[in-house]
Design a protein around this motif. Structure first.
Motif, PDB file in Angstrom:
ATOM      1  N   ILE A 278       0.824  -1.201   0.000  1.00  0.00           N
ATOM      2  CA  ILE A 278       0.000   0.000   0.000  1.00  0.00           C
ATOM      3  C   ILE A 278       0.863   1.258   0.000  1.00  0.00           C
ATOM      4  O   ILE A 278       0.592   2.218  -0.711  1.00  0.00           O
ATOM      5  CB  ILE A 278      -0.946   0.007   1.213  1.00  0.00           C
ATOM      6  N   GLU A 318       2.263  -2.544   4.324  1.00  0.00           N
ATOM      7  CA  GLU A 318       0.908  -3.028   4.043  1.00  0.00           C
ATOM      8  C   GLU A 318      -0.163  -1.964   4.234  1.00  0.00           C
ATOM      9  O   GLU A 318      -1.337  -2.211   3.957  1.00  0.00           O
ATOM     10  CB  GLU A 318       0.585  -4.222   4.948  1.00  0.00           C
ATOM     11  N   GLN A 319       0.228  -0.779   4.702  1.00  0.00           N
ATOM     12  CA  GLN A 319      -0.728   0.292   4.986  1.00  0.00           C
ATOM     13  C   GLN A 319       0.014   1.616   4.987  1.00  0.00           C
ATOM     14  O   GLN A 319       1.241   1.649   4.960  1.00  0.00           O
ATOM     15  CB  GLN A 319      -1.377   0.076   6.358  1.00  0.00           C
ATOM     16  N   PRO A 323       1.889  -0.544  11.083  1.00  0.00           N
ATOM     17  CA  PRO A 323       0.889  -1.605  11.190  1.00  0.00           C
ATOM     18  C   PRO A 323       0.190  -1.572  12.538  1.00  0.00           C
ATOM     19  O   PRO A 323       0.681  -0.996  13.515  1.00  0.00           O
ATOM     20  CB  PRO A 323       1.712  -2.887  11.028  1.00  0.00           C
ATOM     21  N   ASN A 336      -1.482  -6.409  12.227  1.00  0.00           N
ATOM     22  CA  ASN A 336      -2.410  -6.496  11.093  1.00  0.00           C
ATOM     23  C   ASN A 336      -3.136  -7.844  11.087  1.00  0.00           C
ATOM     24  O   ASN A 336      -3.455  -8.398  10.031  1.00  0.00           O
ATOM     25  CB  ASN A 336      -1.671  -6.287   9.759  1.00  0.00           C
TER      26      ASN A 336
END
Length: 352
Positions: A278, A318-319, A323, A336
């Motif tokens: 991401i 991932e974001q 996390p 996560n």
């Protein structure tokens, strides 16, 4: 989260800074709404990378400095407290260091400071921090030599019980991106003798030798042959004590390349699906935090430590921002919603 020194042994410390980030999405992002007041900075993500591989009670063996101005949000203090690391907050009259992150395209992130930066030095480290088994630095070659020399000098003066005596720490150097230029090559090579791992990313490695266009096409594709050649040229200059150190090149979606006098290998990135990535902000710093504690706990197995780093990086990207840690599931650390240990085991099976 403690705000004083600790009597616990210290596995990791970073001289990277804590920065409050405003992150503006890549042009390809579905939403162009910026994310404001996000915990960031090389020190934060390096500490996070180490923390991901250090569930309690070992999380208390990680220590780092946070310079907190009067504007430091209470919500951030609370969030960082859930990590259960030994973070040392230093109150400052000046504002907390803040930064702007934006993208020129889907692969190139730019950064600028919005407030004056509060740089950390060896003189800022507490006695417990000085005794750390691994130290992460992101700085110029000139400053690297100064800081490592200062740390080693101050370590000699530490008074500690015989069972706490540690040898030379693992020194992990992340060269500062802005000084990846041919003009810095000679000084960079001089600094290599002071570290155990030097870790530029592939674009910085190419820029250091003046051949950035040969390493990457600018769209994320990496020329592995050129990366291997340039890493070899660094290793030839002698990395670490008696040339026993390693070059670890972080190569984005291609993973990382590890080179020492004893081995040469590529490890893939953990995420093989680009949709899982991401925001790459902090991924490289997190990788090095994971690698640092990996070196400590595997007695210097740099390939296994790089696996730890790769898994740490996978959670960082991932974001947008850091996390999420679930501390109320009763099943141990889950970030996560995923067990770091299980992800590491899976990645190890994939890459052995």
């Amino acid at each position: 989260m403690a705000e004083s020194d600790s009597d616990l042994p210290v596995d990791f410390v970073t001289l990277g800074m804590f920065i409050i980030d405003d992150i503006h999405p890549a042009p390809t992002a579905a939403s162009q709404t910026p994310h404001l007041n996000i915990p960031g900075g090389a020190g934060t993500y390096a500490a996070l990378g180490a923390r991901l591989l250090s569930p309690p009670p070992t999380s208390k063996n990680l220590t780092w400095l946070i310079d907190a101005g009067p504007d430091f949000p209470a919500s951030l203090r609370h969030s960082l407290a859930t990590w259960q690391t030994h973070a040392v907050f230093r109150p400052r009259r000046d504002p907390t260091t803040r930064g702007w992150n934006g993208y020129t395209n889907a692969h190139h992130r730019e950064f600028k400071y919005l407030t004056p930066k509060n740089r950390l030095t060896a003189d800022d480290l507490t006695p417990a921090m000085l005794g750390a088994k691994s130290i992460h630095l992101i700085c110029s070659a000139t400053r690297l030599i100064t800081e490592v020399t200062g740390i080693l000098s101050r370590r000699k003066g530490l008074s500690r019980r015989e069972e706490d005596v540690v040898g030379r720490p693992w020194v992990i150097w992340e060269p500062v991106p802005d000084l990846a230029t041919p003009e810095e090559l000679a000084k960079t090579c001089e600094a290599l003798a002071y570290v155990d791992v030097v870790s530029p990313n592939h674009e910085e490695l190419g820029a250091l030798f003046g051949v950035a266009a040969q390493v990457s096409d600018g769209e994320g594709d990496v020329n592995k042959d050129v990366v291997e050649e340039l890493a070899g040229r660094l290793l030839e200059r002698g990395v670490g004590s008696e040339g026993r150190g390693a070059v670890v090149v972080r190569a984005g979606r291609e993973g990382c390349y590890i080179l020492s006098t004893r081995l040469s290998c590529w490890l893939p990135a953990y995420h093989t699906n680009p949709a899982k990535v991401i925001d790459p902000t902090g991924g490289g710093n997190g990788f090095l935090g994971g690698l640092a504690v990996g070196l400590v706990r595997t007695q210097g197995d740099v390939v296994e430590a790089a696996r730890w780093g790769s898994v740490a990086a996978s959670f960082c990207i991932e974001q947008v921002g850091v996390p999420e840690l679930d501390v109320e599931n009763g099943q141990g650390d889950r970030w996560n919603g995923v067990s770091v240990v299980e992800r590491l085991d899976e990645f190890r099976r994939r890459t052995v």
